[in-house]
Scaffold this active site. Sequence first.
Site, short mmCIF file in Angstrom:
data_model
loop_
_atom_site.label_atom_id
_atom_site.label_comp_id
_atom_site.label_asym_id
_atom_site.label_seq_id
_atom_site.Cartn_x
_atom_site.Cartn_y
_atom_site.Cartn_z
N GLU A 130 82.78 27.24 46.95
CA GLU A 130 83.96 27.58 46.42
C GLU A 130 83.78 28.26 45.16
O GLU A 130 84.64 29.09 44.81
CB GLU A 130 84.32 25.95 45.50
CG GLU A 130 84.64 24.78 46.44
CD GLU A 130 83.56 24.21 46.91
OE1 GLU A 130 83.95 23.26 48.13
OE2 GLU A 130 82.37 24.77 46.88
N PRO A 168 67.88 27.35 53.44
CA PRO A 168 68.47 26.16 53.13
C PRO A 168 69.26 26.12 51.85
O PRO A 168 69.58 27.06 51.04
CB PRO A 168 67.11 25.13 52.50
CG PRO A 168 66.31 26.24 52.20
CD PRO A 168 66.37 27.28 53.04
N ARG A 169 70.39 25.38 51.79
CA ARG A 169 71.44 25.38 50.95
C ARG A 169 71.10 25.15 49.59
O ARG A 169 71.38 25.75 48.60
CB ARG A 169 72.72 24.08 51.07
CG ARG A 169 73.64 24.47 50.25
CD ARG A 169 74.74 23.25 50.61
NE ARG A 169 75.86 23.52 49.74
CZ ARG A 169 76.92 24.04 49.96
NH1 ARG A 169 76.96 25.17 50.91
NH2 ARG A 169 78.14 24.29 48.92
N MET A 199 66.98 32.02 46.09
CA MET A 199 68.64 31.96 45.46
C MET A 199 68.98 33.45 45.54
O MET A 199 68.27 34.35 45.36
CB MET A 199 68.52 31.46 43.95
CG MET A 199 68.56 30.01 43.89
SD MET A 199 70.09 29.25 44.60
CE MET A 199 71.44 30.10 43.95
N GLY A 200 70.18 33.48 46.07
CA GLY A 200 71.04 34.82 45.65
C GLY A 200 70.57 35.78 47.16
O GLY A 200 71.11 36.90 46.49
N GLU A 201 70.02 35.37 47.93
CA GLU A 201 69.45 36.48 48.96
C GLU A 201 70.26 36.03 50.45
O GLU A 201 69.67 37.06 51.33
CB GLU A 201 68.08 36.37 49.03
CG GLU A 201 67.44 37.11 47.71
CD GLU A 201 65.78 37.44 48.38
OE1 GLU A 201 65.34 38.49 48.15
OE2 GLU A 201 65.08 36.44 48.57
#
Length: 320
Positions: A60, A265-266, A306-308
């Site tokens: 979201e 992974p999330r 994160m962020g990749e």
Amino acid sequence: MHRLYRLTTTLFAPLIAFYLALRKRKGKEDALRFAERLGFARAPRPNGKLVWLHGASVGEVLCVLSLIGKIRTLYPDWAILITSGTVTSAKLLDSRLPDGVIHHYMPVDRWPYVTRFLDHWKPDLTLWVESELWPNMLAALDERKIPTVLLNGRMSEKSYHRWRLIPSGARKLMQTFTLGLAQTGAERARFEALGLADVRAIGNLKYAADPLPCDDAALDEMKAQIGSRPVWLMASTHPGEEAIALTCHAKLARAFPDLLTIIAPRHPARGGEIAALAVQEKLCLAQRSTGDRIGPQTQLYLADTMGELGLFYRLSPLTC
């Protein structure tokens, strides 16, 4: 229904506090910014008009990010506040949020918390990108007559039938929204049946989101490590899905012995758990969070950072 919900969340305040303390202990709450979950602001409200955008988690939030540029173009004098409910989404926003946009954790849906939040920020418009409908927050918005728009509205058939059990309560919540923009015609019909007066089907906002960012140097480096090997990605996995990916890898590797499987992974904090599963399956593993390189023998690459995700989407011609 709402009076009963407000009474219940008041009477069970000690249990809610205990539950939040457990989440904080497990790292599921941001200990340094936990007061925000109780409605306390860490920044002053900017002067002038303010639009509040809310997205629950990473998916979201990415939709919300795609709207910021358009809002700034159309309403350059408006301040922008974004809320989300997860630590992962907050970390993503730390790296991608434009200058001047404020992030705040969504307060827990207890009446004192949501009223404290709204009394401070006093939004002039709310854009709600969320599949969960929080009764106290929506009631507080309705009481203040704050225009609220449901964006990217999603309502599963299961959720719809649950709300149908309390039709008056559902209708009251839906009346909070000045406008609803649903993902599909079926979902538009569900929202309308529950009492949302003006609702339209416009498609999934996620498809209009900007491409995820990618570091070009990192992309070139990863391409050099992979070479011409076949590669596929399973992205944003939840517990149990990694085992499915490893089963798929085992079957595909019979036809493609040099296959490389990437799992992103999330929640990157689950990297150790997934690595242990790979070891159990006797796979040759490389893990991004520990700086491992992909070698000729690497079968599984664990993208636990994160962020990749934009980097790994560009590396993989096939993504699940």
